[in-house]
Motif scaffolding. Sequence first.
Motif, mmCIF file in Angstrom:
data_model
loop_
_atom_site.group_PDB
_atom_site.id
_atom_site.type_symbol
_atom_site.label_atom_id
_atom_site.label_comp_id
_atom_site.label_asym_id
_atom_site.label_seq_id
_atom_site.Cartn_x
_atom_site.Cartn_y
_atom_site.Cartn_z
ATOM 1 N N LEU A 781 56.714 38.416 32.062
ATOM 2 C CA LEU A 781 58.090 38.859 31.559
ATOM 3 C C LEU A 781 58.722 37.465 31.513
ATOM 4 C CD1 LEU A 781 58.615 42.382 32.884
ATOM 5 C CD2 LEU A 781 57.885 41.682 30.772
ATOM 6 N N ARG A 782 58.940 36.964 32.387
ATOM 7 C CA ARG A 782 59.706 35.982 32.511
ATOM 8 C C ARG A 782 59.493 34.614 31.456
ATOM 9 N NH1 ARG A 782 62.128 34.483 38.419
ATOM 10 N NH2 ARG A 782 62.807 36.504 38.939
ATOM 11 N N MET A 783 57.998 34.727 31.341
ATOM 12 C CA MET A 783 57.619 33.720 30.330
ATOM 13 C C MET A 783 57.852 33.988 28.759
ATOM 14 S SD MET A 783 54.202 32.638 32.271
ATOM 15 C CE MET A 783 53.657 31.633 30.910
ATOM 16 N N GLY A 784 58.284 35.127 28.753
ATOM 17 C CA GLY A 784 58.788 35.686 27.355
ATOM 18 C C GLY A 784 57.977 36.956 26.673
ATOM 19 N N VAL A 785 56.921 37.173 27.555
ATOM 20 C CA VAL A 785 56.255 38.551 27.137
ATOM 21 C C VAL A 785 57.205 39.683 26.989
ATOM 22 C CG1 VAL A 785 54.275 39.939 27.288
ATOM 23 C CG2 VAL A 785 53.976 37.533 28.011
ATOM 24 N N ARG A 786 57.195 40.578 25.748
ATOM 25 C CA ARG A 786 58.129 41.632 25.841
ATOM 26 C C ARG A 786 57.428 42.956 26.526
ATOM 27 N NH1 ARG A 786 58.394 42.307 19.165
ATOM 28 N NH2 ARG A 786 56.110 41.699 19.692
ATOM 29 N N VAL A 865 55.704 46.353 38.251
ATOM 30 C CA VAL A 865 56.079 45.139 37.630
ATOM 31 C C VAL A 865 57.682 45.014 37.299
ATOM 32 C CG1 VAL A 865 56.243 43.482 35.290
ATOM 33 C CG2 VAL A 865 54.117 44.734 36.275
ATOM 34 N N ARG A 866 58.283 46.033 36.925
ATOM 35 C CA ARG A 866 59.844 46.018 36.604
ATOM 36 C C ARG A 866 60.481 45.853 38.159
ATOM 37 N NH1 ARG A 866 61.827 49.621 32.064
ATOM 38 N NH2 ARG A 866 63.681 48.359 32.372
ATOM 39 N N THR A 867 59.921 46.632 39.341
ATOM 40 C CA THR A 867 60.590 46.540 40.395
ATOM 41 C C THR A 867 60.351 45.439 41.450
ATOM 42 O OG1 THR A 867 59.054 48.131 41.289
ATOM 43 C CG2 THR A 867 60.832 49.161 40.389
ATOM 44 N N ALA A 868 59.328 44.436 40.883
ATOM 45 C CA ALA A 868 59.029 43.381 41.753
ATOM 46 C C ALA A 868 59.675 42.324 41.897
ATOM 47 C CB ALA A 868 57.437 42.717 41.197
ATOM 48 N N ARG A 869 59.831 41.956 43.175
ATOM 49 C CA ARG A 869 60.884 40.594 43.522
ATOM 50 C C ARG A 869 59.852 39.412 43.581
ATOM 51 N NH1 ARG A 869 64.901 43.109 48.238
ATOM 52 N NH2 ARG A 869 65.582 44.576 46.857
ATOM 53 N N VAL A 870 59.868 38.746 42.449
ATOM 54 C CA VAL A 870 58.897 37.687 42.430
ATOM 55 C C VAL A 870 59.105 36.511 43.357
ATOM 56 C CG1 VAL A 870 58.277 35.623 40.955
ATOM 57 C CG2 VAL A 870 59.088 37.649 39.806
#
Length: 876
Positions: A781-786, A865-870
Amino acid sequence: MKLPWKRAPLVAWRQPSSLLVALFAGLVLAFVASAAVLHVSSVRTGAVDHNVSRFCPHLRGPAVELVPARFDGSVAAASMAAESAAEHGFDGVVTGLYTGVLMLEFGESAGRAKLAYRDGLTEQVTVSRGGGTDGLWIPESLAELTGADLGDRPRHPGLGELPPVTAVYQDLERTGDGYWCSEEKLVVPGPMDSEWQSAAPVFVPDRDVLASFQPPPAVVDELEVQWEDTSHATFTTTLRFPVDAPTTPEEAAALHDRSRAVVDDLSAELAPEAFVSRGVYLDRSLQLADESSRTVTLAVLPLTVVSLLVGLAGMAAVAVQWLQRRTGEARLLWTHGVSPLAIGTRALLELGVPVLVGSAAGLGLATLARGLYAPSLVLRDGVLVDAGLAVGVLAAASLGVLVATVAVRAHQLFQAVPRERSRAVSRLRLVPWELATGALAVWSGLRLAEGALTVESGEVLPRVDPVALAFPLLVVVTIAGLTARGLGWTLVRSHRLSSWRRPAFQFGVRRLAASGGTAVGVTALALLAVGVLAVGGGVVGAQRDAFDAKSGVLVGAESAVDVGNTTVNAGQAVPASIADRSTLVGRSTTSIADPPREVTVLVVEPDTFHRGGWLGDRRVASAVDEAMSALREAEAARGSGDTAVPAVRVSGAPRGEQLRAGSGLVLSTVGEVAGFPGVTSPTYVVARDTVPSGFRVNTWTVLSGLPAAEVIDGIQAAGGWTIQSVERTTALDGLPFLTMQWTFGFITVLGTVLAVLAITSLLLAIEVRRRQNALSGALSLRMGVRLRTLVSSYLVELGTIGGLAALVGAAVGWGAAQLAASQLDPAPRLVPAPAAPVPVLFLSVLLVATLAVVGAATWLAVRAVRTARVGELIRE
């Protein structure tokens, strides 16, 4: 060194997924074991319930009928029966007394009737007029014939003037149930009986009144010596023992023993020639219940054993997984001198409680959910104890497997000297195990084709060949293995796939390939679950539909009522009140000369047959349409000088153009069908309009889609008379079909268990890979994948597993059920053969369930994925 064994159960909570897996494994094993015990036990109860439900209520206990005897002898026999009934726990005896047919004179008119008494009869007839119990109750038919009314006193040459008429009641009818069902042959005149064989009874409600006008015993004895008629002074005596229907085999056996004791008591007191009949109808019911239980047990036991062995193998997999997660700690303990067996004990301390809790939960779930799979909800005494013992033994075996697997695996890891695997073993591992299951499926299929159902001498219910029974399951297992193997090979080679124009598809396939082992295992398990469910549901549906179809063909309609020739000639057989759902057919048995053979000729009305004939099965309906069309076409093409009657042959009747069938009937076959409603032997179906007037029809029958009682009422209201009737629901004993349904019903239970395992395995697999998926998804997601692309990729990944399992499993399961169903025919003499129905409901539920599981799994993965803390995930 002080080992921290006491804290082992608490340490296990650090990895709740392991506890859940152990708990679930114990639950599944216990559920299968206890469900098998409860299912097999309830089969006998279900069989007893089915058989007893077909009984007349007054014939559940002893059934005794005595030859005509003097009044005092009948009273003495009733007294003996009452004493025996009280001694053996019966509430009482219902005594019936019936004279022969007498001619009663009402002034200048006279009519035939029986004098009759039965305990409690005043509450069991419908009184039209009057109601006093100190006289005679005459039927409406006799009152109409003779003009008798309340207060009239009939006379009889041997009895003199009888008590006055105090009530007029509605004539009794044959119902097959209720208070009079055991006495129907004595109180309901048979339409085919001669006038002195049967007659409507004139009831004497008070036995003392009946005794008051009986001739002295000496007079009766003198008449017998002189060979005079004593039908007015001797009584056929029936002794019935009403009792509540037994609900368990044990209650039925106890009732049988008590009933047998009563019959033995009466047999000891009365001479053998005093009995018309004596017996206990529960004899046969208990025998059939034992046969049904034996058949189901023989079929279910091997499947249960295999399932439990697979479950224990799953418990071993749980142990291996535990050791993999505890490898570092286990190695440290081993370096400090802890033996592999002690390490296995550590696994027992951590996972033993979840296994035991799961086992208890499985037993409770099987007990509470038995309404979903067991033939009867009533539990016999001690069956829960048996189920508990089975679960206890299985729990002990599970814990033993847990300890032994960890100990052996720890020994191999830490103590055993690595040895190179032999070339033979390596080559053997390359042989697909599907070859073995496929060979077993072929062997099983051959056994199935030779005959999966056999009836032993003296038995009624078929026994199932367990090897033949396994055929559809072996087919499902083989196809599941081949599909999983093909999926695995495809995923291994999926790195060559380049489809970045569709990134969701590419991401989903690569993620699926990264967890290839888990994906293949879950797919195989899910496919197996769907296939087993389809097999069980398909065969159960085939048996249910086969019973309906065969009973419909046997009777010819929902109800069949025989009528007399006078009723047919008067046009009263199919009155307007029932004409919309009824048709008239005639039946005659005759012989043809060339080839010499006895056949049946069925006379039908092509234009009305579809109104009343049974068309509930697609194959039967198609045969009827084909036969009626052939008869209409042949009748239209028939010339005025043609003497041959067009006929459609059924059930292997000979073909020919000039078949002489007697009574001037010459048949010319114009078509052939495999089955036809109401036909169970070689038969020619002909149109009524083409039958010559000289041909005699032996029996006329009204086939109707209405209940028999409604048809009889309609015919009688039109002035006609009926002979006998039968209904589709009671014409054929359904116990053989129920036995097959109960057998495959348990297979459906196993399929349900496999489905729950597959769903749980999928969700656990997502949970186990949660950190890995969360990190890769968050970085994507951070690399631009929608987000939409990410969701679509998970749908591709999980939808491949769910869709493949659902499609292949349903197709293979239904196909295997179709192959097996036609060979599992409890009544092969009747058509049509069983066939698995198109599983519309099953496919609909499967589609909804697949979408729901895939959707839920996708939601869990995307949520992680949406709740993950990278940052935290990277530091871990």
